[in-house]
Design a protein around this motif. Structure first.
Motif, short mmCIF file in Angstrom:
data_model
loop_
_atom_site.label_atom_id
_atom_site.label_comp_id
_atom_site.label_asym_id
_atom_site.label_seq_id
_atom_site.Cartn_x
_atom_site.Cartn_y
_atom_site.Cartn_z
N MET A 1 -6.44 -11.93 5.41
CA MET A 1 -6.43 -10.51 5.77
C MET A 1 -4.98 -10.02 5.86
SD MET A 1 -8.07 -8.65 9.11
CE MET A 1 -7.86 -6.90 9.38
N TYR A 2 -4.73 -8.83 5.33
CA TYR A 2 -3.37 -8.27 5.35
C TYR A 2 -3.18 -7.40 6.57
CZ TYR A 2 0.80 -5.66 3.96
OH TYR A 2 2.04 -5.10 3.92
N GLY A 8 4.82 -12.71 12.04
CA GLY A 8 4.94 -14.14 11.79
C GLY A 8 4.28 -14.61 10.52
N ALA A 9 3.41 -13.79 9.92
CA ALA A 9 2.69 -14.20 8.71
C ALA A 9 3.52 -14.01 7.44
CB ALA A 9 1.38 -13.43 8.60
N PHE A 10 4.65 -13.35 7.57
CA PHE A 10 5.45 -13.01 6.39
C PHE A 10 6.66 -13.93 6.29
CE2 PHE A 10 2.89 -9.39 7.23
CZ PHE A 10 2.69 -8.73 6.02
N LYS A 11 6.86 -14.52 5.12
CA LYS A 11 7.97 -15.45 4.91
C LYS A 11 8.59 -15.22 3.52
CE LYS A 11 7.05 -17.71 8.75
NZ LYS A 11 7.95 -17.60 9.94
N GLY A 12 9.89 -15.39 3.43
CA GLY A 12 10.57 -15.37 2.14
C GLY A 12 11.16 -14.04 1.75
N VAL A 13 12.06 -14.09 0.78
CA VAL A 13 12.76 -12.91 0.26
C VAL A 13 12.36 -12.71 -1.19
CG1 VAL A 13 15.02 -11.87 -0.20
CG2 VAL A 13 14.71 -13.33 1.81
N ASP A 92 -0.45 -5.73 -4.74
CA ASP A 92 -1.42 -6.84 -4.73
C ASP A 92 -0.71 -8.16 -4.49
OD1 ASP A 92 -3.48 -5.10 -5.20
OD2 ASP A 92 -3.76 -5.62 -7.31
N ALA A 93 0.46 -8.32 -5.13
CA ALA A 93 1.22 -9.56 -4.96
C ALA A 93 1.74 -9.72 -3.54
CB ALA A 93 2.39 -9.59 -5.95
N VAL A 94 2.21 -8.62 -2.94
CA VAL A 94 2.71 -8.66 -1.57
C VAL A 94 1.58 -8.98 -0.60
CG1 VAL A 94 3.66 -7.26 0.31
CG2 VAL A 94 4.69 -7.16 -1.97
N VAL A 95 0.43 -8.36 -0.79
CA VAL A 95 -0.72 -8.61 0.09
C VAL A 95 -1.15 -10.08 0.02
CG1 VAL A 95 -3.18 -8.12 0.39
CG2 VAL A 95 -1.57 -6.24 0.07
N GLU A 96 -1.08 -10.67 -1.17
CA GLU A 96 -1.48 -12.06 -1.34
C GLU A 96 -0.44 -13.04 -0.79
OE1 GLU A 96 -2.41 -15.31 -4.91
OE2 GLU A 96 -2.11 -13.19 -5.41
N LYS A 97 0.84 -12.81 -1.11
CA LYS A 97 1.88 -13.80 -0.79
C LYS A 97 2.63 -13.52 0.51
CE LYS A 97 1.18 -15.93 -4.75
NZ LYS A 97 0.62 -17.31 -4.81
N LYS A 98 2.65 -12.28 0.95
CA LYS A 98 3.28 -11.87 2.21
C LYS A 98 4.77 -12.23 2.33
CE LYS A 98 -0.99 -11.95 4.91
NZ LYS A 98 -1.90 -12.34 3.79
N PRO A 99 5.63 -11.65 1.50
CA PRO A 99 7.07 -11.86 1.66
C PRO A 99 7.60 -11.06 2.85
CG PRO A 99 6.67 -10.26 -0.06
CD PRO A 99 5.31 -10.78 0.35
N GLU A 100 8.64 -11.58 3.48
CA GLU A 100 9.24 -10.91 4.64
C GLU A 100 10.14 -9.75 4.23
OE1 GLU A 100 11.82 -12.13 8.65
OE2 GLU A 100 11.34 -13.62 7.12
N ILE A 101 10.81 -9.90 3.08
CA ILE A 101 11.75 -8.90 2.59
C ILE A 101 11.46 -8.64 1.11
CG2 ILE A 101 14.20 -8.47 2.03
CD1 ILE A 101 14.92 -10.19 4.48
N ARG A 184 6.07 -5.35 8.31
CA ARG A 184 6.51 -6.19 7.20
C ARG A 184 5.72 -5.82 5.96
NH1 ARG A 184 9.89 -6.79 10.34
NH2 ARG A 184 10.89 -8.69 11.13
N PRO A 185 6.35 -5.98 4.78
CA PRO A 185 7.70 -6.50 4.57
C PRO A 185 8.77 -5.46 4.90
CG PRO A 185 6.74 -5.86 2.48
CD PRO A 185 5.65 -5.69 3.50
#
Length: 364
Positions: A1-2, A8-13, A92-101, A184-185
């Motif tokens: 779920m987005y 805390g669920a968001f990681k990476g740049v 769609d990609a952000v919702v799936e992968k959850k990048p922080e930035i 986030r992001p």
């Protein structure tokens, strides 16, 4: 779920790597180089996002500028940029992968894409950023060098790992740092030319991981149709890519036509240079905005930068002070431009420049 508030669920740049007609935009390399620093400060992964049709072959080059991984989204419907298609795929990609930035170049495409994605993802967006920081200590060093804030008399959270996004405000008269603490992001469009591009690393290019994304996109998702792409024939000044720039300021005001002619002649004598301008010259309508250097114009790093009759307001210096060699000519010996100049000449540009041109011709 987005959930955009679940920090805390968001990681990476992530960096949106713009390409047109199968050619990568150099702004993507600048953002990856800067993104590498941010990812290192976070101890996180740096990923490029490449969207288009038949673009997988471009992915390895992105690794050479710092990307650990490149996500590739391909579809015939993505061959030509449309807001609807690219927004859906990126979101769609952000919702799936959850990048922080997520960083996007402030190009024509980026300025269209960034706000649409931020709105759909229910997060904030800093537009046209010129400086980015994660590490608070580095941010304070930046403030000490570029502002009048007494940072040492204030209390700071040195453990804060939020993205500090700095951009010009109020017509370039102030610099504002914007944060996005609750959502986030953290998103920003970044002005082309302001981030220094790293040297290409062949080993990293070969080592980069490439992952294909499943693209869920139909013609019904796209509300507009591109019938034809017609390129404008207007000649645009390439300040960002120029090796030599000769810029003019208010010092040419007594004879603008002659001043510009001298600047062009000097630029040619120095080796195929281009003419830039301060904001005052652009605001006066003497030269068009594509000539403007500074915080509200273009940030440049040429091999040689010559400032003719430019006093050196902080907004202009911020756009050219990283040039390899700076030559300043001004009648006022206290002009701020001399603070960043490697070679300073106190005198009337209408007298000095012809002497310089003759000397260069004699040397050649």
């Amino acid at each position: 779920m987005y959930d955009c508030t679940d920090i805390g669920a968001f990681k990476g740049v992530w960096v949106f790597c713009e390409q047109r007609e199968g050619k990568l935009n150099t702004t993507s390399f600048e953002l990856l180089s800067e993104g590498r620093k941010l990812a290192d400060d976070l101890g996180a992964e740096l990923c490029g996002l490449l969207i288009g049709d038949g673009v997988e072959g471009l992915a390895s080059e992105l690794g050479g500028y710092g990307a650990d991984k490149v996500y590739v989204a391909q579809s015939p419907l993505l061959g030509t940029y449309t807001t609807d298609a690219y927004t859906k795929v990126l979101c769609d990609a952000v919702v799936e992968k959850k990048p922080e930035i997520v960083l996007i170049g402030a190009t024509n495409i980026g300025r269209d894409l960034g706000p649409r994605c931020a709105a759909r993802l229910h997060t904030g967006l800093t537009a046209d950023a010129t400086h980015l920081d994660i590490d608070t200590a580095k941010y304070l060093d930046f403030l000490r060098e570029t502002s009048t804030i007494d940072v040492d008399s204030m209390t700071w959270d040195m453990e804060d790992k939020g993205l500090k996004m700095t951009r010009p405000a109020f017509g370039g008269h102030l610099m504002a740092t914007i944060i996005c603490p609750r959502f986030r992001p953290q998103m920003s469009t970044v002005r082309p030319g302001v981030m220094k591009c790293a040297e290409f690393d062949e080993a990293k290019s070969k080592a980069v991981k490439i992952e294909k994304l499943n693209v869920s996109l139909t013609e019904d998702d796209i509300k507009t149709k591109v019938l034809e792409v017609v390129k404008e024939t207007k000649e645009i000044v390439d300040l960002i890519g120029a090796e030599v720039i000769v810029s003019v300021g208010q010092g040419i005001s007594k004879d603008p036509e002659k001043g510009i002619a001298l600047a062009k002649e000097l630029a040619d004598a120095l080796g195929g240079g281009v003419v830039g301008a301060s904001r005052a010259v652009v605001d006066a309508g003497i030269l068009s905005s594509d000539h403007q250097v500074g915080q509200t114009g273009k940030t440049v790093r040429p091999r040689i930068y010559v400032a003719l009759g430019i006093s050196g307001a902080i907004q202009h210096k911020a756009g050219m002070q990283d040039s390899e060699y700076i030559i300043a000519i001004n009648k006022q010996e206290t002009a701020p431009i001399f603070e960043v100049a490697d070679y300073s000449i106190v005198g009337d540009l209408f007298t000095v420049v012809p002497i310089m041109i003759d000397a260069l011709k004699e040397v050649k």
